[in-house]
Design a protein around this motif. Sequence first.
Motif, short mmCIF file in Angstrom:
data_model
loop_
_atom_site.label_atom_id
_atom_site.label_comp_id
_atom_site.label_asym_id
_atom_site.label_seq_id
_atom_site.Cartn_x
_atom_site.Cartn_y
_atom_site.Cartn_z
N ALA A 22 3.05 -52.11 -13.33
CA ALA A 22 2.28 -50.87 -13.32
C ALA A 22 1.48 -50.60 -14.59
O ALA A 22 0.58 -49.77 -14.59
N ASP A 23 1.82 -51.27 -15.67
CA ASP A 23 1.11 -51.05 -16.93
C ASP A 23 1.25 -52.28 -17.81
O ASP A 23 1.74 -53.31 -17.36
N PHE A 24 0.82 -52.16 -19.05
CA PHE A 24 0.93 -53.27 -19.98
C PHE A 24 1.32 -52.75 -21.35
O PHE A 24 1.12 -51.58 -21.66
N ASP A 25 1.90 -53.61 -22.16
CA ASP A 25 2.26 -53.29 -23.53
C ASP A 25 1.38 -54.11 -24.47
O ASP A 25 1.12 -55.29 -24.21
N ILE A 26 0.95 -53.49 -25.55
CA ILE A 26 0.16 -54.19 -26.55
C ILE A 26 1.11 -54.88 -27.51
O ILE A 26 1.90 -54.23 -28.18
N VAL A 27 1.04 -56.20 -27.57
CA VAL A 27 1.89 -57.00 -28.46
C VAL A 27 1.20 -57.17 -29.80
O VAL A 27 1.82 -57.04 -30.85
N GLU A 28 -0.10 -57.48 -29.77
CA GLU A 28 -0.92 -57.58 -30.97
C GLU A 28 -2.18 -56.77 -30.74
O GLU A 28 -2.85 -56.92 -29.71
N GLY A 29 -2.51 -55.91 -31.69
CA GLY A 29 -3.64 -55.00 -31.55
C GLY A 29 -4.97 -55.71 -31.41
O GLY A 29 -5.19 -56.80 -31.93
N GLY A 30 -5.87 -55.07 -30.70
CA GLY A 30 -7.22 -55.54 -30.47
C GLY A 30 -7.92 -54.54 -29.59
O GLY A 30 -7.32 -53.57 -29.15
N ASP A 31 -9.20 -54.78 -29.31
CA ASP A 31 -9.93 -53.82 -28.48
C ASP A 31 -10.31 -54.39 -27.12
O ASP A 31 -10.90 -53.71 -26.30
N HIS A 32 -9.96 -55.67 -26.86
CA HIS A 32 -10.30 -56.28 -25.58
C HIS A 32 -9.36 -57.45 -25.28
O HIS A 32 -8.62 -57.89 -26.15
N VAL A 33 -9.42 -57.90 -24.02
CA VAL A 33 -8.75 -59.14 -23.58
C VAL A 33 -9.81 -59.95 -22.85
O VAL A 33 -10.89 -59.46 -22.56
N ARG A 34 -9.51 -61.19 -22.52
CA ARG A 34 -10.45 -62.05 -21.80
C ARG A 34 -10.01 -62.20 -20.35
O ARG A 34 -8.83 -62.36 -20.05
#
Length: 75
Positions: A22-34
Amino acid sequence: MNPPPKPLPVQGREAVLRYDRADFDIVEGGDHVRCAVSGKPIPLERLTYWSAELQEAYANAALMTQRWVETHGRS
């Protein structure tokens, strides 16, 4: 006890996420994914489609479906 703080977004850097159903956790900060199919960057605030099973993100529903067919075949 409070949970640990989430990493802050880092402008211009690709984030590392852990995808749940249902959601995701940020493991390493950033502003986007591929996108796993197209390779295009997806801003985190627009991330809507992903696979918890494959731990990958998709730019849109069509690409998510395409990847599902590639990995699971047609039934």
